[in-house]
Scaffold this motif. Structure first.
Motif, mmCIF file in Angstrom:
data_model
loop_
_atom_site.group_PDB
_atom_site.id
_atom_site.type_symbol
_atom_site.label_atom_id
_atom_site.label_comp_id
_atom_site.label_asym_id
_atom_site.label_seq_id
_atom_site.Cartn_x
_atom_site.Cartn_y
_atom_site.Cartn_z
ATOM 1 N N SER A 11 -2.637 6.048 -3.969
ATOM 2 C CA SER A 11 -1.420 6.678 -3.467
ATOM 3 C C SER A 11 -1.555 8.199 -3.550
ATOM 4 O O SER A 11 -1.987 8.724 -4.581
ATOM 5 N N HIS A 12 -1.175 8.899 -2.480
ATOM 6 C CA HIS A 12 -1.369 10.351 -2.429
ATOM 7 C C HIS A 12 -0.244 11.035 -1.665
ATOM 8 O O HIS A 12 0.298 10.469 -0.701
ATOM 9 N N PRO A 13 0.087 12.283 -2.032
ATOM 10 C CA PRO A 13 1.000 13.077 -1.199
ATOM 11 C C PRO A 13 0.403 13.297 0.185
ATOM 12 O O PRO A 13 -0.818 13.218 0.371
ATOM 13 N N GLY A 104 -0.612 4.595 -9.439
ATOM 14 C CA GLY A 104 -0.998 5.030 -8.117
ATOM 15 C C GLY A 104 -2.338 4.536 -7.633
ATOM 16 O O GLY A 104 -2.843 5.040 -6.617
ATOM 17 N N ILE A 105 -2.924 3.548 -8.305
ATOM 18 C CA ILE A 105 -4.250 3.096 -7.873
ATOM 19 C C ILE A 105 -4.495 1.640 -8.242
ATOM 20 O O ILE A 105 -4.019 1.144 -9.268
ATOM 21 N N PHE A 106 -5.225 0.969 -7.369
ATOM 22 C CA PHE A 106 -5.770 -0.358 -7.622
ATOM 23 C C PHE A 106 -7.214 -0.342 -7.165
ATOM 24 O O PHE A 106 -7.507 0.039 -6.021
ATOM 25 N N VAL A 107 -8.128 -0.718 -8.044
ATOM 26 C CA VAL A 107 -9.543 -0.794 -7.687
ATOM 27 C C VAL A 107 -10.084 -2.127 -8.183
ATOM 28 O O VAL A 107 -9.896 -2.497 -9.341
ATOM 29 N N SER A 108 -10.752 -2.839 -7.295
ATOM 30 C CA SER A 108 -11.358 -4.130 -7.626
ATOM 31 C C SER A 108 -12.863 -4.014 -7.431
ATOM 32 O O SER A 108 -13.326 -3.774 -6.309
ATOM 33 N N LEU A 182 -4.492 -10.280 -5.124
ATOM 34 C CA LEU A 182 -3.213 -10.778 -4.626
ATOM 35 C C LEU A 182 -2.039 -9.957 -5.143
ATOM 36 O O LEU A 182 -0.925 -10.072 -4.614
ATOM 37 N N ASP A 183 -2.268 -9.123 -6.170
ATOM 38 C CA ASP A 183 -1.181 -8.376 -6.806
ATOM 39 C C ASP A 183 -1.295 -6.862 -6.637
ATOM 40 O O ASP A 183 -0.303 -6.180 -6.348
ATOM 41 N N GLY A 184 -2.489 -6.318 -6.861
ATOM 42 C CA GLY A 184 -2.656 -4.871 -6.918
ATOM 43 C C GLY A 184 -2.257 -4.123 -5.661
ATOM 44 O O GLY A 184 -1.571 -3.089 -5.733
ATOM 45 N N PRO A 185 -2.666 -4.587 -4.473
ATOM 46 C CA PRO A 185 -2.325 -3.826 -3.273
ATOM 47 C C PRO A 185 -0.826 -3.638 -3.064
ATOM 48 O O PRO A 185 -0.369 -2.528 -2.762
ATOM 49 N N LEU A 186 -0.041 -4.689 -3.234
ATOM 50 C CA LEU A 186 1.406 -4.576 -3.026
ATOM 51 C C LEU A 186 2.044 -3.703 -4.101
ATOM 52 O O LEU A 186 2.964 -2.920 -3.812
ATOM 53 N N ARG A 187 1.552 -3.798 -5.327
ATOM 54 C CA ARG A 187 2.086 -2.951 -6.395
ATOM 55 C C ARG A 187 1.930 -1.472 -6.049
ATOM 56 O O ARG A 187 2.890 -0.696 -6.159
ATOM 57 N N VAL A 188 0.724 -1.088 -5.634
ATOM 58 C CA VAL A 188 0.482 0.315 -5.300
ATOM 59 C C VAL A 188 1.295 0.722 -4.071
ATOM 60 O O VAL A 188 1.839 1.825 -4.009
ATOM 61 N N ARG A 194 8.106 4.385 -3.295
ATOM 62 C CA ARG A 194 9.084 4.942 -4.253
ATOM 63 C C ARG A 194 8.857 6.433 -4.455
ATOM 64 O O ARG A 194 9.804 7.213 -4.599
ATOM 65 N N ASN A 195 7.592 6.842 -4.475
ATOM 66 C CA ASN A 195 7.246 8.231 -4.777
ATOM 67 C C ASN A 195 7.138 9.112 -3.534
ATOM 68 O O ASN A 195 6.824 10.301 -3.652
ATOM 69 N N GLY A 196 7.366 8.532 -2.363
ATOM 70 C CA GLY A 196 7.256 9.318 -1.146
ATOM 71 C C GLY A 196 5.834 9.700 -0.801
ATOM 72 O O GLY A 196 5.593 10.769 -0.228
ATOM 73 N N HIS A 197 4.883 8.827 -1.128
ATOM 74 C CA HIS A 197 3.466 9.101 -0.900
ATOM 75 C C HIS A 197 2.914 8.262 0.237
ATOM 76 O O HIS A 197 3.506 7.247 0.635
ATOM 77 N N GLY A 198 1.736 8.667 0.711
ATOM 78 C CA GLY A 198 0.944 7.840 1.609
ATOM 79 C C GLY A 198 -0.071 7.035 0.820
ATOM 80 O O GLY A 198 -0.159 7.153 -0.411
ATOM 81 N N VAL A 199 -0.845 6.230 1.523
ATOM 82 C CA VAL A 199 -1.853 5.387 0.855
ATOM 83 C C VAL A 199 -3.198 5.480 1.570
ATOM 84 O O VAL A 199 -3.258 5.697 2.786
ATOM 85 N N CYS A 200 -4.243 5.270 0.796
ATOM 86 C CA CYS A 200 -5.607 5.216 1.325
ATOM 87 C C CYS A 200 -6.291 3.981 0.776
ATOM 88 O O CYS A 200 -6.295 3.743 -0.432
ATOM 89 N N GLY A 201 -6.871 3.179 1.655
ATOM 90 C CA GLY A 201 -7.662 2.035 1.232
ATOM 91 C C GLY A 201 -9.080 2.178 1.728
ATOM 92 O O GLY A 201 -9.290 2.481 2.913
ATOM 93 N N VAL A 202 -10.048 2.009 0.851
ATOM 94 C CA VAL A 202 -11.456 2.100 1.231
ATOM 95 C C VAL A 202 -12.269 1.027 0.517
ATOM 96 O O VAL A 202 -12.044 0.749 -0.665
ATOM 97 N N ALA A 203 -13.205 0.436 1.239
ATOM 98 C CA ALA A 203 -14.136 -0.531 0.673
ATOM 99 C C ALA A 203 -15.540 0.025 0.812
ATOM 100 O O ALA A 203 -15.909 0.554 1.872
ATOM 101 N N LEU A 204 -16.332 -0.084 -0.257
ATOM 102 C CA LEU A 204 -17.670 0.510 -0.242
ATOM 103 C C LEU A 204 -18.601 -0.177 -1.233
ATOM 104 O O LEU A 204 -18.134 -0.906 -2.125
ATOM 105 N N HIS A 205 -19.866 0.049 -1.065
ATOM 106 C CA HIS A 205 -20.851 -0.361 -2.070
ATOM 107 C C HIS A 205 -21.023 0.782 -3.088
ATOM 108 O O HIS A 205 -21.086 1.941 -2.703
#
Length: 207
Positions: A11-13, A104-108, A182-188, A194-205
């Protein structure tokens, strides 16, 4: 050959979203437009895969399973950008994940597995189609994040039987206390709204 992958949602401004958009958005668009990507997505939408525990008993579905894994693996352009390969001045851990508070973060992170693959198979193609971006990768402003919340909630909110069925199809191994895909993405997502932020999702090796 082994590998380690990570999928993160942070989550980021809007100032941070705007700063990274010139790098991330073209890479995300390139992966979405890559040869075969749309065809794999449409094939999975038409014909969801069977219970993952029976995959090796379905030799006639091997091509479909391989195509689904290719679809939901990290896309080359985002992967190389976020790992600092195509742009040595951009490394996702430093620019997006470092210093984030837990709200503000979920990482798997998993060895020899992809979190997006497990999530998409667990929720199925109809729910996965509600998620913004492309196969776990997205960069959204605060307004876009707020607008997408209803769809993300529809994709990741379950009745008790639906939750049980999704958990049975999530093949990832979690350590004690580790948050599920199943939980982390929706939580973030909810925290970002709530905080008025945007979101970034990235998948990588990462290894």
């Amino acid at each position: 050959m082994g590998f380690t992958s990570a999928w993160g949602i942070s989550s980021h401004p809007d100032t941070v979203i705007a700063r990274h958009a010139p790098r991330l958005l073209p890479a995300m668009a390139a992966d979405r437009a890559a040869h075969g990507s749309r065809e794999r997505w449409e094939a999975w939408q038409r014909a969801p895969l069977p219970d993952h525990r029976a995959w090796y008993g379905h030799p006639t579905r091997r091509d479909a399973i391989d195509a689904f894994r290719a679809l939901t693996a990290p896309g080359r352009h985002v992967d190389e950008l976020c790992a600092g390969i195509t742009d040595p001045y951009f490394y996702v851990v430093d620019h997006l994940w470092d210093g984030q508070d837990l709200d503000g973060i979920f990482v798997s992170v998993h060895s020899k597995e992809y979190a997006v693959s497990s999530l998409f198979h667990s929720i199925g193609p109809a729910r996965a189609a509600l998620l913004p971006g492309w196969c776990g990768n997205f960069l959204l402003t605060a307004a876009e994040t707020r607008h997408a919340l209803a769809d993300v909630e529809a994709a990741l909110t379950f009745t008790s039987p639906e939750r049980t069925a999704a958990e049975e199809q999530d093949w990832l191994d979690y350590t004690a206390g580790e948050e599920s895909v199943l939980d982390g993405p929706l939580r973030v997502w909810r925290a970002a709204v709530r905080n008025g932020h945007g979101v970034c999702g990235v998948a990588l090796h990462i290894g």
